[in-house]
Design an enzyme around this catalytic site. Sequence first.
Site, PDB file in Angstrom:
ATOM      1  N   ASP A 286      36.205  33.203  32.820  1.00 33.92           N
ATOM      2  CA  ASP A 286      36.903  34.411  33.279  1.00 33.92           C
ATOM      3  C   ASP A 286      37.434  34.284  34.698  1.00 33.92           C
ATOM      4  OD1 ASP A 286      36.930  36.104  31.080  1.00 33.92           O
ATOM      5  OD2 ASP A 286      34.934  36.892  31.482  1.00 33.92           O
TER       6      ASP A 286
ATOM      7  N   LYS B 120      28.729  40.254  27.652  1.00 35.12           N
ATOM      8  CA  LYS B 120      28.788  39.021  28.436  1.00 35.12           C
ATOM      9  C   LYS B 120      27.486  38.695  29.168  1.00 35.12           C
ATOM     10  CE  LYS B 120      33.772  39.112  29.157  1.00 35.12           C
ATOM     11  NZ  LYS B 120      34.864  39.078  30.140  1.00 35.12           N
TER      12      LYS B 120
ATOM     13  N   LEU C  29      44.170  40.586  21.964  1.00 31.56           N
ATOM     14  CA  LEU C  29      45.246  39.637  21.663  1.00 31.56           C
ATOM     15  C   LEU C  29      44.719  38.227  21.430  1.00 31.56           C
ATOM     16  CD1 LEU C  29      47.934  40.741  24.283  1.00 31.56           C
ATOM     17  CD2 LEU C  29      47.713  41.441  21.895  1.00 31.56           C
TER      18      LEU C  29
ATOM     19  N   ASN D  70      31.435  34.090  28.722  1.00 28.37           N
ATOM     20  CA  ASN D  70      32.548  34.598  27.917  1.00 28.37           C
ATOM     21  C   ASN D  70      32.964  33.619  26.826  1.00 28.37           C
ATOM     22  OD1 ASN D  70      33.954  32.674  29.558  1.00 28.37           O
ATOM     23  ND2 ASN D  70      35.853  33.789  29.221  1.00 28.37           N
TER      24      ASN D  70
ATOM     25  N   GLY E 158      30.217  41.533  33.577  1.00 28.02           N
ATOM     26  CA  GLY E 158      30.456  40.118  33.330  1.00 28.02           C
ATOM     27  C   GLY E 158      31.724  39.583  33.952  1.00 28.02           C
ATOM     28  N   ALA E 159      32.857  40.237  33.691  1.00 28.94           N
ATOM     29  CA  ALA E 159      34.137  39.762  34.231  1.00 28.94           C
ATOM     30  C   ALA E 159      34.157  39.880  35.748  1.00 28.94           C
ATOM     31  CB  ALA E 159      35.288  40.560  33.622  1.00 28.94           C
TER      32      ALA E 159
ATOM     33  N   GLY F 153      33.594  46.901  40.208  1.00 27.01           N
ATOM     34  CA  GLY F 153      32.815  46.491  39.063  1.00 27.01           C
ATOM     35  C   GLY F 153      31.844  45.369  39.375  1.00 27.01           C
ATOM     36  N   ALA F 154      30.820  45.254  38.507  1.00 29.78           N
ATOM     37  CA  ALA F 154      29.817  44.199  38.671  1.00 29.78           C
ATOM     38  C   ALA F 154      29.304  43.715  37.321  1.00 29.78           C
ATOM     39  CB  ALA F 154      28.655  44.689  39.531  1.00 29.78           C
TER      40      ALA F 154
ATOM     41  N   ARG G 217      29.248  51.641  40.441  1.00 30.47           N
ATOM     42  CA  ARG G 217      28.503  52.890  40.308  1.00 30.47           C
ATOM     43  C   ARG G 217      27.012  52.615  40.482  1.00 30.47           C
ATOM     44  NH1 ARG G 217      32.450  54.137  36.095  1.00 30.47           N
ATOM     45  NH2 ARG G 217      33.628  55.981  36.730  1.00 30.47           N
TER      46      ARG G 217
END
Length: 291
Positions: free
Chosen positions: A111, A75, A25, A96, A138-139, A135-136, A160
């Site tokens: 971010d 990123k 978007l 970013n 960029g964001a 998660g690890a 993971r």
Amino acid sequence: MTDQGRIDGRTKLIGLTATPIGHSLSPAMHNMSFRELGLNYVYMAFEVDNKQLEDVVTGFRALNLRGFNVSMPNKTKILPLLDELTDGARFAGAVNTVLNDNGKLIGYNTDGIGYFRSLKENHIDVKGKKITLLGAGGAATAIAIQAALEGVKEISIFNRDDEYFNRAENNTVIINEKMEGDCIANVYRLEDKKTLKEEIAASDILTNATGVGMKPLEGQALVPDPSWLRPELIVSDVVYIPRKTKLLEMAETVGCQAINGLGMMLWQGAAAFELWTGQEMPVEYVKNQMF
């Protein structure tokens, strides 16, 4: 843009590099903002993965783009291709937003700021709270670093056992040893479902900062069962297409407050917009037009 909303010989180009990209978007958000403010800019999306990234950045530099956004999976890979990093980007190890400052490409990270501004807009105060972060990349890294800056009490990072697990470990070292404040960071392997369930149960906020839930992983979730959630848990997702991921659907069935990635996308974009143009994005106008 010009008065007629058409591109001319003086139009400044802003780009976005990511894959997949068709769902984004960002072009609509930025282009409507340029038109609303009468700015002669245009924002375009480019399908770019890690293999193409170096050539693309070289091309952007040669074409003298005013700047560009960087999204998954680029990123972290873009870091060595830039001339300078802000402290926020260097701490997060991810970029970013890139600004072309008279030929110097400077990397920023908006971010984390966008994510926590989104929570604030949803009347959530994170100070003193515990977050489980999935998660690890960029964001996720930007969110982890910003969490410590925002006064979060504790953050448990799950990833993971892959190339990004070292990043997760490094994030905990940065938060625990290099940043000021009292935030405690822990790291666990995502494969350890027992610990994941326990940490979610002990948290105030659960955040999915992976691409699980969007194409090509649409319809999937890292939390295997709604019974892992409880009504007072806040569940958020950085994914915004689809607007309701499987994780958020599960959260709503349990009665959790569920927040998708639209707000994060909007507020990180507003910060980038101001870097490129020197003007504030008309956020309320964009909200009314898009959301």
